[in-house]
Design a protein around this motif. Sequence first.
Motif, PDB file in Angstrom:
ATOM      1  N   ALA A  55      -3.974  10.790   3.877  1.00  0.00           N
ATOM      2  CA  ALA A  55      -3.940   9.926   5.056  1.00  0.00           C
ATOM      3  C   ALA A  55      -3.580   8.484   4.705  1.00  0.00           C
ATOM      4  O   ALA A  55      -3.051   7.753   5.543  1.00  0.00           O
ATOM      5  CB  ALA A  55      -5.283   9.963   5.772  1.00  0.00           C
ATOM      6  N   CYS A  56      -3.843   8.054   3.463  1.00  0.00           N
ATOM      7  CA  CYS A  56      -3.588   6.667   3.093  1.00  0.00           C
ATOM      8  C   CYS A  56      -3.372   6.554   1.578  1.00  0.00           C
ATOM      9  O   CYS A  56      -3.591   7.506   0.826  1.00  0.00           O
ATOM     10  CB  CYS A  56      -4.745   5.770   3.520  1.00  0.00           C
ATOM     11  SG  CYS A  56      -6.327   6.207   2.772  1.00  0.00           S
ATOM     12  N   SER A  57      -2.951   5.364   1.159  1.00  0.00           N
ATOM     13  CA  SER A  57      -2.681   5.105  -0.262  1.00  0.00           C
ATOM     14  C   SER A  57      -3.920   5.277  -1.115  1.00  0.00           C
ATOM     15  O   SER A  57      -3.841   5.756  -2.251  1.00  0.00           O
ATOM     16  CB  SER A  57      -2.132   3.682  -0.436  1.00  0.00           C
ATOM     17  OG  SER A  57      -0.926   3.499   0.266  1.00  0.00           O
ATOM     18  N   LEU A  62      -6.824   8.245  -5.651  1.00  0.00           N
ATOM     19  CA  LEU A  62      -8.002   8.969  -6.122  1.00  0.00           C
ATOM     20  C   LEU A  62      -7.651  10.330  -6.715  1.00  0.00           C
ATOM     21  O   LEU A  62      -8.480  10.971  -7.358  1.00  0.00           O
ATOM     22  CB  LEU A  62      -8.997   9.158  -4.966  1.00  0.00           C
ATOM     23  CG  LEU A  62      -9.703   7.887  -4.482  1.00  0.00           C
ATOM     24  CD1 LEU A  62     -10.531   8.192  -3.238  1.00  0.00           C
ATOM     25  CD2 LEU A  62     -10.575   7.288  -5.580  1.00  0.00           C
ATOM     26  N   THR A  63      -6.435  10.779  -6.495  1.00  0.00           N
ATOM     27  CA  THR A  63      -6.003  12.064  -7.046  1.00  0.00           C
ATOM     28  C   THR A  63      -5.356  11.855  -8.408  1.00  0.00           C
ATOM     29  O   THR A  63      -5.050  10.732  -8.809  1.00  0.00           O
ATOM     30  CB  THR A  63      -5.000  12.748  -6.109  1.00  0.00           C
ATOM     31  OG1 THR A  63      -3.800  11.956  -6.040  1.00  0.00           O
ATOM     32  CG2 THR A  63      -5.580  12.910  -4.717  1.00  0.00           C
ATOM     33  N   ASP A  64      -5.105  12.929  -9.095  1.00  0.00           N
ATOM     34  CA  ASP A  64      -4.536  12.861 -10.449  1.00  0.00           C
ATOM     35  C   ASP A  64      -3.078  13.316 -10.423  1.00  0.00           C
ATOM     36  O   ASP A  64      -2.639  14.091 -11.254  1.00  0.00           O
ATOM     37  CB  ASP A  64      -5.358  13.736 -11.397  1.00  0.00           C
ATOM     38  CG  ASP A  64      -4.973  13.498 -12.855  1.00  0.00           C
ATOM     39  OD1 ASP A  64      -4.472  12.397 -13.148  1.00  0.00           O
ATOM     40  OD2 ASP A  64      -5.174  14.412 -13.667  1.00  0.00           O
ATOM     41  N   THR A  65      -2.337  12.834  -9.410  1.00  0.00           N
ATOM     42  CA  THR A  65      -0.945  13.273  -9.273  1.00  0.00           C
ATOM     43  C   THR A  65      -0.005  12.536 -10.223  1.00  0.00           C
ATOM     44  O   THR A  65       1.050  13.042 -10.571  1.00  0.00           O
ATOM     45  CB  THR A  65      -0.470  13.082  -7.826  1.00  0.00           C
ATOM     46  OG1 THR A  65      -0.852  11.777  -7.387  1.00  0.00           O
ATOM     47  CG2 THR A  65      -1.103  14.111  -6.909  1.00  0.00           C
ATOM     48  N   PRO A  81       0.214  -1.028  -1.536  1.00  0.00           N
ATOM     49  CA  PRO A  81      -0.299  -1.861  -2.633  1.00  0.00           C
ATOM     50  C   PRO A  81       0.601  -1.800  -3.874  1.00  0.00           C
ATOM     51  O   PRO A  81       1.271  -0.793  -4.131  1.00  0.00           O
ATOM     52  CB  PRO A  81      -1.676  -1.247  -2.919  1.00  0.00           C
ATOM     53  CG  PRO A  81      -2.056  -0.522  -1.667  1.00  0.00           C
ATOM     54  CD  PRO A  81      -0.767  -0.018  -1.088  1.00  0.00           C
ATOM     55  N   ASP A  82       0.586  -2.880  -4.631  1.00  0.00           N
ATOM     56  CA  ASP A  82       1.420  -2.977  -5.832  1.00  0.00           C
ATOM     57  C   ASP A  82       1.146  -1.836  -6.806  1.00  0.00           C
ATOM     58  O   ASP A  82       2.069  -1.294  -7.420  1.00  0.00           O
ATOM     59  CB  ASP A  82       1.186  -4.316  -6.534  1.00  0.00           C
ATOM     60  CG  ASP A  82       1.737  -5.484  -5.728  1.00  0.00           C
ATOM     61  OD1 ASP A  82       2.453  -5.238  -4.739  1.00  0.00           O
ATOM     62  OD2 ASP A  82       1.443  -6.645  -6.087  1.00  0.00           O
ATOM     63  N   GLN A  83      -0.141  -1.470  -6.976  1.00  0.00           N
ATOM     64  CA  GLN A  83      -0.461  -0.427  -7.946  1.00  0.00           C
ATOM     65  C   GLN A  83       0.105   0.925  -7.529  1.00  0.00           C
ATOM     66  O   GLN A  83       0.348   1.795  -8.372  1.00  0.00           O
ATOM     67  CB  GLN A  83      -1.976  -0.328  -8.161  1.00  0.00           C
ATOM     68  CG  GLN A  83      -2.778   0.065  -6.936  1.00  0.00           C
ATOM     69  CD  GLN A  83      -3.289  -1.142  -6.178  1.00  0.00           C
ATOM     70  OE1 GLN A  83      -2.631  -2.177  -6.165  1.00  0.00           O
ATOM     71  NE2 GLN A  83      -4.471  -1.010  -5.585  1.00  0.00           N
ATOM     72  N   VAL A  84       0.326   1.105  -6.243  1.00  0.00           N
ATOM     73  CA  VAL A  84       0.956   2.339  -5.776  1.00  0.00           C
ATOM     74  C   VAL A  84       2.464   2.279  -6.005  1.00  0.00           C
ATOM     75  O   VAL A  84       3.078   3.250  -6.452  1.00  0.00           O
ATOM     76  CB  VAL A  84       0.637   2.582  -4.286  1.00  0.00           C
ATOM     77  CG1 VAL A  84       1.347   3.839  -3.782  1.00  0.00           C
ATOM     78  CG2 VAL A  84      -0.861   2.704  -4.078  1.00  0.00           C
ATOM     79  N   LEU A  85       3.071   1.131  -5.729  1.00  0.00           N
ATOM     80  CA  LEU A  85       4.507   0.972  -5.980  1.00  0.00           C
ATOM     81  C   LEU A  85       4.839   1.227  -7.448  1.00  0.00           C
ATOM     82  O   LEU A  85       5.903   1.759  -7.779  1.00  0.00           O
ATOM     83  CB  LEU A  85       4.969  -0.435  -5.591  1.00  0.00           C
ATOM     84  CG  LEU A  85       4.903  -0.813  -4.110  1.00  0.00           C
ATOM     85  CD1 LEU A  85       5.401  -2.235  -3.908  1.00  0.00           C
ATOM     86  CD2 LEU A  85       5.728   0.154  -3.262  1.00  0.00           C
TER      87      LEU A  85
END
Length: 279
Positions: A55-57, A62-65, A81-85
Amino acid sequence: MSKASNVTCYVFGGKSLLIQCSEMLLQHGHVIKAIISDDPSIRQWAADNQIHCHACSDQLMLTDTGPVDYLFSITHLSIIPDQVLELARIRAINFHDGLLPEYAGLNVTTWALYNQEKQHGITWHEMTADIDKGNILKQHIFDIDDNETAFTLNTKCYEAALSSFSELLADIENDNITGIPQQSGQTGLYKRCDRVPAMAIIDWQSEASQINAMIRALDFGPYSNPVGTAKLFHEDTAYIVTEPEIIQGLSGRAGEVLDVDNHLTVSARDHAIRINKLH
Protein backbone atom coordinates in the motif's frame (compact mmCIF):
# COMPACT_ATOMS: atom_id res chain seq x y z
CA MET A 1 24.10 -1.74 -29.86
CA SER A 2 23.49 -4.86 -27.79
CA LYS A 3 20.06 -5.59 -26.41
CA ALA A 4 19.83 -5.42 -22.61
CA SER A 5 18.64 -8.49 -20.71
CA ASN A 6 15.26 -8.51 -19.03
CA VAL A 7 15.13 -5.97 -16.21
CA THR A 8 13.67 -6.02 -12.72
CA CYS A 9 11.60 -3.15 -11.40
CA TYR A 10 9.19 -1.73 -8.86
CA VAL A 11 6.13 0.16 -10.09
CA PHE A 12 4.50 2.90 -8.01
CA GLY A 13 1.24 4.66 -8.69
CA GLY A 14 -2.47 4.46 -9.33
CA LYS A 15 -5.13 4.49 -12.02
CA SER A 16 -5.35 2.38 -15.14
CA LEU A 17 -2.23 3.88 -16.77
CA LEU A 18 -0.11 1.91 -14.30
CA ILE A 19 -1.83 -1.32 -15.35
CA GLN A 20 -1.34 -0.60 -19.06
CA CYS A 21 2.37 0.13 -18.61
CA SER A 22 2.83 -2.87 -16.29
CA GLU A 23 1.22 -5.17 -18.83
CA MET A 24 3.66 -3.85 -21.41
CA LEU A 25 6.56 -4.65 -19.07
CA LEU A 26 5.31 -8.21 -18.56
CA GLN A 27 4.70 -8.74 -22.28
CA HIS A 28 8.35 -7.83 -22.89
CA GLY A 29 9.49 -10.41 -20.35
CA HIS A 30 10.53 -7.99 -17.62
CA VAL A 31 10.05 -8.74 -13.93
CA ILE A 32 7.90 -6.56 -11.66
CA LYS A 33 9.10 -7.47 -8.17
CA ALA A 34 6.40 -5.41 -6.48
CA ILE A 35 3.72 -2.81 -7.10
CA ILE A 36 3.16 -0.02 -4.60
CA SER A 37 -0.41 1.28 -4.74
CA ASP A 38 -3.45 1.78 -2.52
CA ASP A 39 -5.81 1.64 -5.52
CA PRO A 40 -8.13 -1.39 -5.07
CA SER A 41 -8.33 -2.10 -8.81
CA ILE A 42 -4.53 -2.16 -9.12
CA ARG A 43 -4.16 -4.32 -6.03
CA GLN A 44 -6.60 -6.78 -7.59
CA TRP A 45 -4.71 -6.72 -10.89
CA ALA A 46 -1.45 -7.39 -9.03
CA ALA A 47 -3.04 -10.34 -7.21
CA ASP A 48 -4.40 -11.73 -10.49
CA ASN A 49 -0.87 -11.58 -11.93
CA GLN A 50 0.79 -12.97 -8.79
CA ILE A 51 2.75 -9.78 -8.15
CA HIS A 52 3.42 -8.58 -4.61
CA CYS A 53 1.55 -5.35 -3.84
CA HIS A 54 2.19 -2.92 -1.00
CA ALA A 55 0.00 0.00 0.00
CA CYS A 56 2.92 2.39 0.60
CA SER A 57 6.71 2.81 0.47
CA ASP A 58 7.07 1.98 4.16
CA GLN A 59 5.62 -1.49 3.58
CA LEU A 60 8.06 -2.05 0.72
CA MET A 61 11.03 -1.13 2.92
CA LEU A 62 9.91 -3.63 5.56
CA THR A 63 10.17 -6.50 3.09
CA ASP A 64 13.36 -8.19 1.93
CA THR A 65 12.82 -7.60 -1.79
CA GLY A 66 16.11 -5.73 -2.25
CA PRO A 67 17.35 -3.55 -5.13
CA VAL A 68 16.01 -3.61 -8.70
CA ASP A 69 17.22 -2.25 -12.01
CA TYR A 70 14.48 0.37 -12.43
CA LEU A 71 11.79 2.07 -10.42
CA PHE A 72 8.79 3.44 -12.31
CA SER A 73 6.46 6.05 -10.82
CA ILE A 74 3.27 6.23 -12.90
CA THR A 75 0.50 8.58 -11.69
CA HIS A 76 1.92 8.35 -8.18
CA LEU A 77 0.97 11.56 -6.36
CA SER A 78 3.12 11.20 -3.24
CA ILE A 79 6.82 11.91 -2.79
CA ILE A 80 8.91 8.73 -2.84
CA PRO A 81 11.57 8.80 -0.06
CA ASP A 82 15.23 8.99 -1.09
CA GLN A 83 16.02 5.60 0.47
CA VAL A 84 13.40 4.02 -1.77
CA LEU A 85 14.70 5.77 -4.89
CA GLU A 86 18.12 4.34 -4.07
CA LEU A 87 16.72 0.83 -4.57
CA ALA A 88 16.93 1.49 -8.33
CA ARG A 89 20.38 0.38 -9.48
CA ILE A 90 20.10 2.05 -12.89
CA ARG A 91 17.31 4.66 -12.83
CA ALA A 92 14.17 5.78 -11.06
CA ILE A 93 11.76 7.13 -13.70
CA ASN A 94 8.63 9.22 -13.26
CA PHE A 95 5.72 9.94 -15.60
CA HIS A 96 4.57 13.57 -15.53
CA ASP A 97 1.44 14.78 -17.31
CA GLY A 98 2.96 18.11 -18.32
CA LEU A 99 5.88 19.75 -20.05
CA LEU A 100 8.95 20.27 -17.89
CA PRO A 101 10.29 22.50 -16.55
CA GLU A 102 7.42 24.95 -17.22
CA TYR A 103 4.66 22.83 -15.70
CA ALA A 104 6.01 20.90 -12.73
CA GLY A 105 3.83 19.71 -9.85
CA LEU A 106 0.18 18.64 -9.77
CA ASN A 107 -2.98 19.27 -11.82
CA VAL A 108 -0.91 20.86 -14.57
CA THR A 109 -3.41 20.12 -17.34
CA THR A 110 -5.80 22.47 -15.55
CA TRP A 111 -3.16 25.18 -15.22
CA ALA A 112 -2.09 24.88 -18.85
CA LEU A 113 -5.69 25.48 -19.94
CA TYR A 114 -6.21 28.24 -17.40
CA ASN A 115 -3.07 29.98 -18.73
CA GLN A 116 -4.44 29.63 -22.30
CA GLU A 117 -1.47 27.65 -23.59
CA LYS A 118 -1.61 26.53 -27.20
CA GLN A 119 0.36 23.33 -26.62
CA HIS A 120 0.77 20.79 -23.85
CA GLY A 121 2.60 17.50 -23.46
CA ILE A 122 3.90 14.75 -21.22
CA THR A 123 7.35 13.95 -19.84
CA TRP A 124 9.16 10.85 -18.63
CA HIS A 125 12.08 11.98 -16.46
CA GLU A 126 14.62 10.74 -13.97
CA MET A 127 13.59 11.06 -10.35
CA THR A 128 15.74 13.03 -7.93
CA ALA A 129 15.29 14.45 -4.45
CA ASP A 130 13.95 17.64 -6.09
CA ILE A 131 10.37 17.36 -7.42
CA ASP A 132 10.17 17.07 -11.24
CA LYS A 133 13.77 18.26 -11.69
CA GLY A 134 15.49 15.19 -13.15
CA ASN A 135 16.83 14.76 -16.67
CA ILE A 136 14.19 14.40 -19.38
CA LEU A 137 14.11 10.95 -21.00
CA LYS A 138 11.05 11.26 -23.26
CA GLN A 139 8.75 14.16 -24.04
CA HIS A 140 5.71 14.31 -26.33
CA ILE A 141 4.12 17.65 -27.30
CA PHE A 142 0.66 18.12 -28.84
CA ASP A 143 -1.72 20.97 -29.66
CA ILE A 144 -4.50 22.13 -27.35
CA ASP A 145 -7.83 22.38 -29.19
CA ASP A 146 -10.11 25.42 -28.85
CA ASN A 147 -12.76 23.37 -27.04
CA GLU A 148 -10.30 21.44 -24.85
CA THR A 149 -11.24 20.66 -21.25
CA ALA A 150 -9.24 19.18 -18.39
CA PHE A 151 -10.98 15.88 -19.15
CA THR A 152 -10.06 15.78 -22.85
CA LEU A 153 -6.51 17.06 -22.20
CA ASN A 154 -5.98 14.36 -19.56
CA THR A 155 -7.14 11.82 -22.14
CA LYS A 156 -4.54 13.10 -24.60
CA CYS A 157 -1.89 12.80 -21.88
CA TYR A 158 -2.94 9.20 -21.22
CA GLU A 159 -2.61 8.28 -24.90
CA ALA A 160 0.76 10.04 -25.18
CA ALA A 161 1.98 8.31 -22.03
CA LEU A 162 1.31 4.85 -23.47
CA SER A 163 2.95 5.51 -26.83
CA SER A 164 6.00 7.16 -25.25
CA PHE A 165 6.38 4.43 -22.63
CA SER A 166 6.70 1.95 -25.48
CA GLU A 167 9.51 4.09 -26.89
CA LEU A 168 11.12 4.40 -23.46
CA LEU A 169 10.99 0.65 -22.99
CA ALA A 170 12.66 0.13 -26.36
CA ASP A 171 15.48 2.48 -25.31
CA ILE A 172 15.91 0.57 -22.04
CA GLU A 173 16.01 -2.77 -23.81
CA ASN A 174 18.53 -1.51 -26.35
CA ASP A 175 20.67 0.13 -23.67
CA ASN A 176 20.12 3.41 -25.49
CA ILE A 177 18.46 5.56 -22.86
CA THR A 178 19.83 9.08 -22.43
CA GLY A 179 18.76 12.02 -20.30
CA ILE A 180 18.63 15.70 -21.25
CA PRO A 181 19.04 18.25 -18.43
CA GLN A 182 16.07 20.55 -17.96
CA GLN A 183 16.47 24.17 -18.97
CA SER A 184 16.90 26.56 -16.08
CA GLY A 185 14.93 29.77 -15.57
CA GLN A 186 11.59 28.49 -16.91
CA THR A 187 10.35 26.50 -13.93
CA GLY A 188 6.74 26.63 -12.78
CA LEU A 189 5.74 24.49 -9.79
CA TYR A 190 2.02 23.97 -9.15
CA LYS A 191 1.12 22.66 -5.72
CA ARG A 192 -1.73 20.44 -4.56
CA CYS A 193 -3.22 23.43 -2.67
CA ASP A 194 -3.17 25.85 -5.63
CA ARG A 195 -6.64 27.09 -6.56
CA VAL A 196 -8.31 29.41 -9.06
CA PRO A 197 -8.98 32.84 -7.46
CA ALA A 198 -12.32 33.69 -5.80
CA MET A 199 -13.35 30.04 -5.40
CA ALA A 200 -13.68 29.82 -9.21
CA ILE A 201 -16.68 32.17 -9.24
CA ILE A 202 -16.90 33.80 -12.67
CA ASP A 203 -15.84 37.43 -12.75
CA TRP A 204 -17.75 38.95 -15.67
CA GLN A 205 -15.36 41.93 -15.65
CA SER A 206 -12.77 39.55 -17.13
CA GLU A 207 -12.23 39.02 -20.85
CA ALA A 208 -14.37 36.32 -22.44
CA SER A 209 -11.30 34.30 -23.38
CA GLN A 210 -10.16 34.07 -19.73
CA ILE A 211 -13.63 33.08 -18.50
CA ASN A 212 -13.86 30.46 -21.24
CA ALA A 213 -10.41 29.13 -20.30
CA MET A 214 -11.26 28.93 -16.59
CA ILE A 215 -14.49 27.01 -17.16
CA ARG A 216 -12.80 24.48 -19.46
CA ALA A 217 -9.78 24.14 -17.16
CA LEU A 218 -12.07 23.03 -14.34
CA ASP A 219 -14.17 20.58 -16.36
CA PHE A 220 -13.01 17.07 -15.42
CA GLY A 221 -15.97 15.31 -17.01
CA PRO A 222 -17.04 12.20 -15.05
CA TYR A 223 -13.81 12.07 -13.03
CA SER A 224 -12.94 13.45 -9.61
CA ASN A 225 -12.17 17.19 -9.59
CA PRO A 226 -9.18 17.99 -7.33
CA VAL A 227 -9.04 21.74 -8.05
CA GLY A 228 -12.47 23.42 -8.06
CA THR A 229 -15.64 23.92 -10.07
CA ALA A 230 -16.43 26.97 -12.21
CA LYS A 231 -19.62 28.61 -10.95
CA LEU A 232 -21.80 31.68 -11.09
CA PHE A 233 -24.12 33.16 -8.50
CA HIS A 234 -27.69 34.36 -9.06
CA GLU A 235 -29.97 35.37 -6.21
CA ASP A 236 -27.79 33.65 -3.59
CA THR A 237 -27.73 30.37 -5.51
CA ALA A 238 -24.57 28.85 -6.98
CA TYR A 239 -24.74 27.20 -10.41
CA ILE A 240 -22.10 24.88 -11.86
CA VAL A 241 -21.07 26.04 -15.33
CA THR A 242 -19.75 23.90 -18.20
CA GLU A 243 -19.49 24.03 -22.00
CA PRO A 244 -18.95 27.77 -22.56
CA GLU A 245 -19.00 29.34 -26.00
CA ILE A 246 -17.67 32.80 -26.87
CA ILE A 247 -20.13 34.79 -29.02
CA GLN A 248 -18.06 37.25 -31.02
CA GLY A 249 -19.65 40.60 -31.81
CA LEU A 250 -22.26 40.35 -29.05
CA SER A 251 -21.72 42.29 -25.85
CA GLY A 252 -23.29 44.52 -23.24
CA ARG A 253 -22.38 45.67 -19.78
CA ALA A 254 -20.11 43.22 -17.96
CA GLY A 255 -22.39 40.73 -16.22
CA GLU A 256 -25.51 41.70 -18.18
CA VAL A 257 -27.78 38.76 -19.08
CA LEU A 258 -28.42 38.96 -22.83
CA ASP A 259 -30.47 35.81 -23.44
CA VAL A 260 -32.19 33.12 -21.37
CA ASP A 261 -34.50 31.55 -23.97
CA ASN A 262 -32.37 28.59 -25.09
CA HIS A 263 -29.12 29.06 -23.22
CA LEU A 264 -27.85 31.52 -20.68
CA THR A 265 -25.87 34.23 -22.46
CA VAL A 266 -23.99 36.80 -20.39
CA SER A 267 -21.72 39.62 -21.44
CA ALA A 268 -18.12 39.61 -20.31
CA ARG A 269 -15.88 42.65 -20.59
CA ASP A 270 -15.45 42.33 -24.33
CA HIS A 271 -17.68 39.58 -25.77
CA ALA A 272 -20.65 37.54 -24.67
CA ILE A 273 -20.42 33.96 -23.38
CA ARG A 274 -23.13 31.40 -23.95
CA ILE A 275 -23.36 28.78 -21.19
CA ASN A 276 -24.57 25.54 -22.75
CA LYS A 277 -24.78 23.58 -19.50
CA LEU A 278 -25.87 24.91 -16.15
CA HIS A 279 -26.47 22.77 -13.05
